[in-house]
Design a protein around this motif. Sequence first.
Motif, PDB file in Angstrom:
ATOM      1  N   PRO A 187       0.805  -1.230   0.000  1.00 18.10           N
ATOM      2  CA  PRO A 187       0.000   0.000   0.000  1.00 18.10           C
ATOM      3  C   PRO A 187       0.834   1.274   0.000  1.00 18.10           C
ATOM      4  N   ASP A 188       2.067   1.198   0.474  1.00 18.31           N
ATOM      5  CA  ASP A 188       2.917   2.397   0.546  1.00 18.31           C
ATOM      6  C   ASP A 188       3.941   2.470  -0.583  1.00 18.31           C
ATOM      7  N   THR A 189       3.916   1.503  -1.484  1.00 18.02           N
ATOM      8  CA  THR A 189       4.887   1.496  -2.583  1.00 18.02           C
ATOM      9  C   THR A 189       4.505   2.539  -3.636  1.00 18.02           C
ATOM     10  N   TYR A 190       5.486   3.362  -4.013  1.00 21.50           N
ATOM     11  CA  TYR A 190       5.256   4.357  -5.055  1.00 21.50           C
ATOM     12  C   TYR A 190       6.414   4.299  -6.045  1.00 21.50           C
ATOM     13  N   VAL A 191       6.096   4.117  -7.299  1.00 23.95           N
ATOM     14  CA  VAL A 191       7.088   4.139  -8.368  1.00 23.95           C
ATOM     15  C   VAL A 191       6.570   5.099  -9.435  1.00 23.95           C
ATOM     16  N   ALA A 192       7.345   6.129  -9.741  1.00 25.69           N
ATOM     17  CA  ALA A 192       6.927   7.114 -10.735  1.00 25.69           C
ATOM     18  C   ALA A 192       6.886   6.481 -12.119  1.00 25.69           C
ATOM     19  N   LYS A 215      13.400   0.513 -13.854  1.00 20.75           N
ATOM     20  CA  LYS A 215      14.634   0.653 -14.635  1.00 20.75           C
ATOM     21  C   LYS A 215      15.839   0.081 -13.908  1.00 20.75           C
ATOM     22  N   ASP A 216      15.757  -0.031 -12.583  1.00 22.15           N
ATOM     23  CA  ASP A 216      16.879  -0.617 -11.844  1.00 22.15           C
ATOM     24  C   ASP A 216      16.733  -2.133 -11.678  1.00 22.15           C
ATOM     25  N   GLY A 217      15.765  -2.729 -12.404  1.00 22.66           N
ATOM     26  CA  GLY A 217      15.672  -4.181 -12.466  1.00 22.66           C
ATOM     27  C   GLY A 217      14.748  -4.845 -11.466  1.00 22.66           C
ATOM     28  N   LYS A 218      14.046  -4.081 -10.637  1.00 21.43           N
ATOM     29  CA  LYS A 218      13.138  -4.680  -9.665  1.00 21.43           C
ATOM     30  C   LYS A 218      11.848  -5.123 -10.360  1.00 21.43           C
ATOM     31  N   LYS A 219      11.380  -6.300  -9.995  1.00 22.18           N
ATOM     32  CA  LYS A 219      10.158  -6.847 -10.577  1.00 22.18           C
ATOM     33  C   LYS A 219       9.043  -6.823  -9.535  1.00 22.18           C
ATOM     34  N   TYR A 220       7.959  -6.153  -9.888  1.00 20.61           N
ATOM     35  CA  TYR A 220       6.851  -5.981  -8.947  1.00 20.61           C
ATOM     36  C   TYR A 220       5.570  -6.603  -9.482  1.00 20.61           C
ATOM     37  N   VAL A 221       4.676  -6.903  -8.552  1.00 24.05           N
ATOM     38  CA  VAL A 221       3.309  -7.279  -8.871  1.00 24.05           C
ATOM     39  C   VAL A 221       2.421  -6.551  -7.870  1.00 24.05           C
ATOM     40  N   VAL A 222       1.293  -6.020  -8.351  1.00 22.26           N
ATOM     41  CA  VAL A 222       0.451  -5.194  -7.490  1.00 22.26           C
ATOM     42  C   VAL A 222      -1.018  -5.525  -7.700  1.00 22.26           C
ATOM     43  N   SER A 223      -1.780  -5.466  -6.606  1.00 25.51           N
ATOM     44  CA  SER A 223      -3.219  -5.694  -6.661  1.00 25.51           C
ATOM     45  C   SER A 223      -3.948  -4.364  -6.556  1.00 25.51           C
ATOM     46  N   GLU A 224      -5.004  -4.208  -7.337  1.00 26.49           N
ATOM     47  CA  GLU A 224      -5.783  -2.980  -7.273  1.00 26.49           C
ATOM     48  C   GLU A 224      -6.499  -2.840  -5.934  1.00 26.49           C
ATOM     49  N   HIS A 225      -6.678  -3.943  -5.229  1.00 25.64           N
ATOM     50  CA  HIS A 225      -7.336  -3.895  -3.931  1.00 25.64           C
ATOM     51  C   HIS A 225      -6.387  -3.440  -2.827  1.00 25.64           C
ATOM     52  N   GLU A 226      -5.086  -3.576  -3.047  1.00 25.37           N
ATOM     53  CA  GLU A 226      -4.114  -3.197  -2.030  1.00 25.37           C
ATOM     54  C   GLU A 226      -3.484  -1.832  -2.309  1.00 25.37           C
ATOM     55  N   ASN A 227      -3.158  -1.555  -3.563  1.00 23.88           N
ATOM     56  CA  ASN A 227      -2.537  -0.283  -3.933  1.00 23.88           C
ATOM     57  C   ASN A 227      -3.145   0.171  -5.256  1.00 23.88           C
ATOM     58  N   LYS A 228      -4.331   0.736  -5.173  1.00 30.39           N
ATOM     59  CA  LYS A 228      -5.074   1.097  -6.383  1.00 30.39           C
ATOM     60  C   LYS A 228      -4.363   2.165  -7.198  1.00 30.39           C
ATOM     61  N   ALA A 229      -3.725   3.121  -6.537  1.00 32.44           N
ATOM     62  CA  ALA A 229      -3.025   4.193  -7.258  1.00 32.44           C
ATOM     63  C   ALA A 229      -1.909   3.626  -8.125  1.00 32.44           C
ATOM     64  N   MET A 230      -1.132   2.688  -7.570  1.00 35.41           N
ATOM     65  CA  MET A 230      -0.038   2.085  -8.326  1.00 35.41           C
ATOM     66  C   MET A 230      -0.592   1.216  -9.453  1.00 35.41           C
ATOM     67  N   TYR A 231      -1.637   0.472  -9.145  1.00 33.78           N
ATOM     68  CA  TYR A 231      -2.272  -0.378 -10.166  1.00 33.78           C
ATOM     69  C   TYR A 231      -2.786   0.477 -11.323  1.00 33.78           C
ATOM     70  N   ASP A 232      -3.480   1.553 -11.015  1.00 29.15           N
ATOM     71  CA  ASP A 232      -4.039   2.422 -12.054  1.00 29.15           C
ATOM     72  C   ASP A 232      -2.939   3.072 -12.888  1.00 29.15           C
ATOM     73  N   ARG A 233      -1.802   3.378 -12.258  1.00 26.75           N
ATOM     74  CA  ARG A 233      -0.694   3.999 -12.997  1.00 26.75           C
ATOM     75  C   ARG A 233      -0.161   3.033 -14.058  1.00 26.75           C
TER      76      ARG A 233
END
Length: 353
Positions: A187-192, A215-233
């Motif tokens: 929920p607190d993860t933010y990636v521009a 760009k630094d090689g990190k692989k993420y997965v996100v749920s719209e129910h947990e971090n909707k802002a990141m999912y929508d981005r």
Amino acid sequence: MSVKPLSKGPNEQSGADSLRFDNIMRLSQKGNAKPKQDRTATDNEQWPPIDETRVDAPRDGKIRYQLDGQGVVVERSVNPELYKFLVNLHALNQAPEQKAQVVAAMGDEHAIADRNTEVQEWGDYTQFKWQGNLEDAEVITYVTADGETVTVSKALTPQLFIEVQQIGLSRYTLEQRVADGREVAGPDTYVAEHDIALWGGPEEFGNGVIQFETKDGKKYVVSEHENKAMYDRVAGMWSDHVKGGDSIQKLREKYDLPDLDKLDLLGQSSGEKANKDDKEEMTVVELATKNLLDKYKKLIDDGKVGKDSDIYKLVKAIEAKASMESGHRITPTSRIRVAVTPPGASSTAMVKP
């Protein structure tokens, strides 16, 4: 010594007969008692229990239930919430397997979700339980961070069930992707947006889960129910990518630039025809393919390529495919032979690879 007679005296016998007669009369009157008349529910009616109530099918804006021998008629216009509950309870009673799961949950002292049960925050769910596949489940039980166990029935609370099911599916999908080596964007993860190098689409995994890489090689997965802002981005970046072709074409048209298709050199006309009777000319790719195939055929004809070579097999496969597309019938006659029959012909020509 006190001696009690084994048989009753005349007076005692008479009193016993009188008592027995009164009991018979009471039982007779009870057996002949008229059934209770249905009563109409008020707007402040106490709701009946789930497991012991028999409900008739709704009709003309009314629904009847029976409990402890008393029939009660509920009018939708008088008590809409109770009417809705009884409609759902009737649906539950028509689903024996689902009803059995709900009754079993009640026996285990689980809370049964009702109209007052609200959807929890993502972090408040600690566990989900169901029978069979979650996509097809009709009853879902979840445990909250406070330790409360709640069972949700598809029939009793259909809208709540859908929301809880979606959260459960999203959590399950997320855990699968984590097992593949991806990190959860909490929920607190933010990636521009400018730091995202690669991104997936909403339909790739489904269930409100999307993936992206930085760009630094990190692989993420996100749920719209947990971090909707990141999912929508990330979903927005995918949408822009999909629409990009149309946007570029419109921009080229605005400045009178040629279509992108006309800039495709490999798709341009070569100026040559495969056969002199053909109306259309071959493209650059088609001509290059024809020249390569002719080269391979010459190698075969000159005996420079054996029957076990990949070139030989490729040429024969292309010839067989072309024969089939032109109307010939291709019939496998053995593991290494193919029978090719032209339309209308009765004889069979054997093509040996």
